[in-house]
Design a protein around this motif. Structure first.
Motif, PDB file in Angstrom:
ATOM      1  N   ALA A 164       0.928  -1.245   0.041  1.00  0.00           N
ATOM      2  CA  ALA A 164      -0.132   0.006   0.068  1.00  0.00           C
ATOM      3  C   ALA A 164       0.793   1.077  -0.240  1.00  0.00           C
ATOM      4  O   ALA A 164       0.565   2.124  -0.379  1.00  0.00           O
ATOM      5  CB  ALA A 164      -0.972   0.042   1.214  1.00  0.00           C
ATOM      6  N   SER A 165       2.001   1.290   0.683  1.00  0.00           N
ATOM      7  CA  SER A 165       3.057   2.288   0.845  1.00  0.00           C
ATOM      8  C   SER A 165       3.489   2.826  -0.561  1.00  0.00           C
ATOM      9  O   SER A 165       3.620   3.837  -1.017  1.00  0.00           O
ATOM     10  CB  SER A 165       3.930   2.114   1.900  1.00  0.00           C
ATOM     11  N   THR A 211       0.737   3.996  -2.735  1.00  0.00           N
ATOM     12  CA  THR A 211       0.179   5.407  -2.641  1.00  0.00           C
ATOM     13  C   THR A 211       1.503   6.356  -2.857  1.00  0.00           C
ATOM     14  O   THR A 211       1.002   7.639  -3.018  1.00  0.00           O
ATOM     15  CB  THR A 211      -0.187   5.565  -1.073  1.00  0.00           C
ATOM     16  N   SER A 212       2.643   5.853  -3.301  1.00  0.00           N
ATOM     17  CA  SER A 212       3.833   6.909  -3.691  1.00  0.00           C
ATOM     18  C   SER A 212       3.921   6.791  -4.896  1.00  0.00           C
ATOM     19  O   SER A 212       4.849   7.415  -5.476  1.00  0.00           O
ATOM     20  CB  SER A 212       4.923   6.336  -2.752  1.00  0.00           C
ATOM     21  N   PHE A 243      -1.512   6.817  -8.123  1.00  0.00           N
ATOM     22  CA  PHE A 243      -2.335   7.081  -6.871  1.00  0.00           C
ATOM     23  C   PHE A 243      -2.373   8.905  -6.934  1.00  0.00           C
ATOM     24  O   PHE A 243      -3.378   9.376  -6.738  1.00  0.00           O
ATOM     25  CB  PHE A 243      -1.707   6.745  -5.792  1.00  0.00           C
ATOM     26  N   SER A 244      -1.187   9.330  -7.322  1.00  0.00           N
ATOM     27  CA  SER A 244      -1.341  10.907  -7.416  1.00  0.00           C
ATOM     28  C   SER A 244      -2.210  11.359  -8.345  1.00  0.00           C
ATOM     29  O   SER A 244      -3.197  12.218  -8.061  1.00  0.00           O
ATOM     30  CB  SER A 244       0.073  11.345  -7.747  1.00  0.00           C
ATOM     31  N   CYS A 299      -5.773  10.921  -6.880  1.00  0.00           N
ATOM     32  CA  CYS A 299      -6.058  12.098  -5.984  1.00  0.00           C
ATOM     33  C   CYS A 299      -6.552  13.249  -6.617  1.00  0.00           C
ATOM     34  O   CYS A 299      -7.383  14.120  -6.277  1.00  0.00           O
ATOM     35  CB  CYS A 299      -5.007  12.384  -4.960  1.00  0.00           C
ATOM     36  N   VAL A 334     -10.301   8.293   2.035  1.00  0.00           N
ATOM     37  CA  VAL A 334      -8.946   8.083   1.287  1.00  0.00           C
ATOM     38  C   VAL A 334      -7.918   8.830   2.460  1.00  0.00           C
ATOM     39  O   VAL A 334      -6.846   8.324   2.755  1.00  0.00           O
ATOM     40  CB  VAL A 334      -8.476   8.940  -0.052  1.00  0.00           C
ATOM     41  N   LEU A 361      -4.792   6.865   4.481  1.00  0.00           N
ATOM     42  CA  LEU A 361      -3.452   7.438   3.956  1.00  0.00           C
ATOM     43  C   LEU A 361      -2.776   7.749   5.521  1.00  0.00           C
ATOM     44  O   LEU A 361      -1.650   7.506   5.752  1.00  0.00           O
ATOM     45  CB  LEU A 361      -3.257   8.672   3.218  1.00  0.00           C
TER      46      LEU A 361
END
Length: 123
Positions: free
Chosen positions: A25-26, A29-30, A34-35, A38, A68, A72
């Motif tokens: 997941a880390s 999300t990086s 994922f950006s 968002c 979300v 996070l």
């Protein structure tokens, strides 16, 4: 459910299922994907409000953003605790190895110091 430190779960050198999931997941999300997700979520929030759509749409987008953000936050705290634990283990290993060196003998602390190298990658 246990209340022990997340880095201590699972085998000694084997990360547990939750640790593996948290690491995946880390990494996700990086990522750039994922950006983009968002940015699209924020854009949807703006569009819904600018177009004065029904409040159910506003709630849907707002709730998605809240969910979300909460996920996070939990992921960030988990990563922080794992890094904190790895740093502490390394500091303890360095201190013990220095003490052994000062006493003129190499023993278990020297082995622990070697095991502490790269610990953050294994947790």
């Amino acid at each position: 459910m246990t209340f022990e430190h997340p880095a201590k779960e699972g085998e000694e050198n084997e990360p547990g299922r939750f640790a593996k999931l948290a690491e995946l997941a880390s990494n996700f999300t990086s990522s750039a994907g994922f950006s983009v997700f968002c940015v699209l979520l924020v854009a949807a929030f703006i569009v819904v409000h600018v177009l004065h759509l029904d409040t159910s749409w506003q709630h849907l987008v707002g709730d998605a953003m809240g969910a979300v953000a909460l996920l996070l936050l939990a992921l960030l705290k988990n990563s922080e605790r794992r890094a904190e634990h790895a740093i502490q283990v390394k500091l303890n290993a360095i201190a013990a190895a220095l003490l052994e060196q000062q006493e003129g003998e190499w023993g278990q602390a020297h082995k622990d110091l070697h095991k502490a190298i790269g610990l953050e990658d294994r947790q």
